[in-house]
Design a protein around this motif. Sequence first.
Motif, mmCIF file in Angstrom:
data_model
loop_
_atom_site.group_PDB
_atom_site.id
_atom_site.type_symbol
_atom_site.label_atom_id
_atom_site.label_comp_id
_atom_site.label_asym_id
_atom_site.label_seq_id
_atom_site.Cartn_x
_atom_site.Cartn_y
_atom_site.Cartn_z
ATOM 1 N N SER A 91 -27.706 -10.921 4.175
ATOM 2 C CA SER A 91 -28.695 -9.922 4.577
ATOM 3 C C SER A 91 -28.554 -9.489 6.031
ATOM 4 O O SER A 91 -29.020 -8.408 6.401
ATOM 5 N N MET A 92 -27.867 -10.298 6.858
ATOM 6 C CA MET A 92 -27.853 -10.010 8.289
ATOM 7 C C MET A 92 -26.466 -9.830 8.882
ATOM 8 O O MET A 92 -26.345 -9.543 10.069
ATOM 9 N N SER A 93 -25.410 -9.959 8.087
ATOM 10 C CA SER A 93 -24.059 -9.835 8.630
ATOM 11 C C SER A 93 -23.228 -8.883 7.784
ATOM 12 O O SER A 93 -22.911 -9.174 6.630
ATOM 13 N N GLN A 94 -22.864 -7.754 8.376
ATOM 14 C CA GLN A 94 -22.044 -6.778 7.672
ATOM 15 C C GLN A 94 -20.657 -7.347 7.370
ATOM 16 O O GLN A 94 -20.114 -7.158 6.279
ATOM 17 N N GLN A 95 -20.053 -8.034 8.332
ATOM 18 C CA GLN A 95 -18.706 -8.550 8.108
ATOM 19 C C GLN A 95 -18.682 -9.631 7.037
ATOM 20 O O GLN A 95 -17.739 -9.726 6.249
ATOM 21 N N PHE A 96 -19.722 -10.457 6.999
ATOM 22 C CA PHE A 96 -19.804 -11.465 5.942
ATOM 23 C C PHE A 96 -19.849 -10.775 4.578
ATOM 24 O O PHE A 96 -19.189 -11.204 3.622
ATOM 25 N N ARG A 97 -20.632 -9.709 4.481
ATOM 26 C CA ARG A 97 -20.711 -8.973 3.220
ATOM 27 C C ARG A 97 -19.358 -8.360 2.858
ATOM 28 O O ARG A 97 -18.964 -8.332 1.686
ATOM 29 N N ASP A 98 -18.633 -7.852 3.869
ATOM 30 C CA ASP A 98 -17.302 -7.282 3.604
ATOM 31 C C ASP A 98 -16.356 -8.335 3.021
ATOM 32 O O ASP A 98 -15.642 -8.084 2.047
ATOM 33 N N HIS A 99 -16.340 -9.507 3.640
ATOM 34 C CA HIS A 99 -15.463 -10.573 3.145
ATOM 35 C C HIS A 99 -15.911 -11.058 1.767
ATOM 36 O O HIS A 99 -15.069 -11.384 0.920
ATOM 37 N N LEU A 100 -17.209 -11.108 1.547
ATOM 38 C CA LEU A 100 -17.717 -11.531 0.243
ATOM 39 C C LEU A 100 -17.278 -10.543 -0.836
ATOM 40 O O LEU A 100 -16.878 -10.952 -1.947
ATOM 41 N N TYR A 101 -17.331 -9.269 -0.524
ATOM 42 C CA TYR A 101 -16.881 -8.253 -1.477
ATOM 43 C C TYR A 101 -15.396 -8.446 -1.790
ATOM 44 O O TYR A 101 -14.974 -8.323 -2.948
ATOM 45 N N GLN A 102 -14.611 -8.746 -0.774
ATOM 46 C CA GLN A 102 -13.186 -8.957 -0.992
ATOM 47 C C GLN A 102 -12.937 -10.165 -1.900
ATOM 48 O O GLN A 102 -12.047 -10.139 -2.752
ATOM 49 N N VAL A 103 -13.739 -11.218 -1.726
ATOM 50 C CA VAL A 103 -13.601 -12.406 -2.587
ATOM 51 C C VAL A 103 -13.901 -12.040 -4.034
ATOM 52 O O VAL A 103 -13.153 -12.384 -4.954
ATOM 53 N N PHE A 104 -15.011 -11.335 -4.248
ATOM 54 C CA PHE A 104 -15.368 -10.940 -5.612
ATOM 55 C C PHE A 104 -14.346 -9.972 -6.195
ATOM 56 O O PHE A 104 -14.065 -10.000 -7.396
#
Length: 395
Positions: free
Chosen positions: A339-352
């Motif tokens: 909810s608070m980190s754009q880069q974390f979300r980017d990496h999470l999307y790449q994992v999925f």
Amino acid sequence: MESTSQSLSIMASVGGSGNTSSSTTREPFFEIDHGLNMYAHWYWNVHGYLSLVICTFGIITNVLNIYILTRPTMRTPINCVLTAIAMADVVTMSSYIPFSIHFYLLCGLETTPERYSYLWTTFLAIHGNLTTTSHAISIWLAVFMAIMRYVYLQTKKCPDIRTTCVIVSLIPFAVGAVMMPNYMMTTVIELPVQSRNRTANSTGVIYTLPVPVLGSEDPSILALVAFWLYSIMCKLVPCVLISLFIGLLLKKLHESAVIQKRLYKASNKTKKKNRHKSTTMMLLVIIVMYILTELPQVVVILMSANYKYFFLNVYMLLADTLDMAALVNNAINFVLYCSMSQQFRDHLYQVFAVFACKPAVPQPARKFSNNATYDTVNNHSHLEQLVPATTSEHV
């Protein structure tokens, strides 16, 4: 974790929960509150299933946290601490799953040889020490993280990754030294029990752990040392330090906001200030969660130390609730990062995307004021950009 283990130990020793004596003595908390007792028994039936769901979710998400935070572009000093916290939380919740299945889902509240067999009581001893230690490590890592962030805001300096990893590696040894008296007094005790339904498999013997110092009439010196050392060094001191640095960080945020409003207009410097502010806010939320979890435990420990019957008649009834608060704190960091980190979300999307066999959308190179671009985070930027959120322009 440790609170429920203590409760089960006393229940096995006394064959029930709390003080039910009919003595006319009227000391504080001498009698069990009827409403609290009803709540404790109602929640006991829910706790096993709820803890199983929380722990399963927490283990999966913390493994994701570890994987993402150790990616080459995410290796920063703060992320090193966050990774260690995730590892400690995985240990805590992994031990809690078999504990919850046996003592809550497969067995009832009755003190039976099946529930307190030698094997399961030995597991209970290991579980209690393991989760107490891993949880204390997690708390001290949060203290270290708060100190790191405050020092950075004050001096614009922080330890490099190697130094941070060394400090993080030393914390478990320090906690283990504090917990040593607890390890030394852990033993499995055999007790006879009168079984209401005698069967061929029911030997009339149960196994239990030593009664904790707060539930004992005549505690040993080692038990007193273990209790006060743990209560002060793993509960009270970390809570005081976290509270102190929360106040200092909030004060620093306020000062930065005033300076920014006074001196800066819309510019790259303003964006950089906003990134650091968002980073600090994210860490503050994580640290505040520790306070919300640990402060009630500090209060009940202090009350138990000052009132004779508080531990048996109040603390034991709240043990499951306190454990659930700690488990939620162990499992919630993934939600905060998303909810608070754009880069974390980017990496999470790449994992999925990898698991879904879909090509990940390449992230555009970002530009700085000197027209330089970057696709990865270099070691120099780690000194300033300490968490996933700060390495992108969106938090």
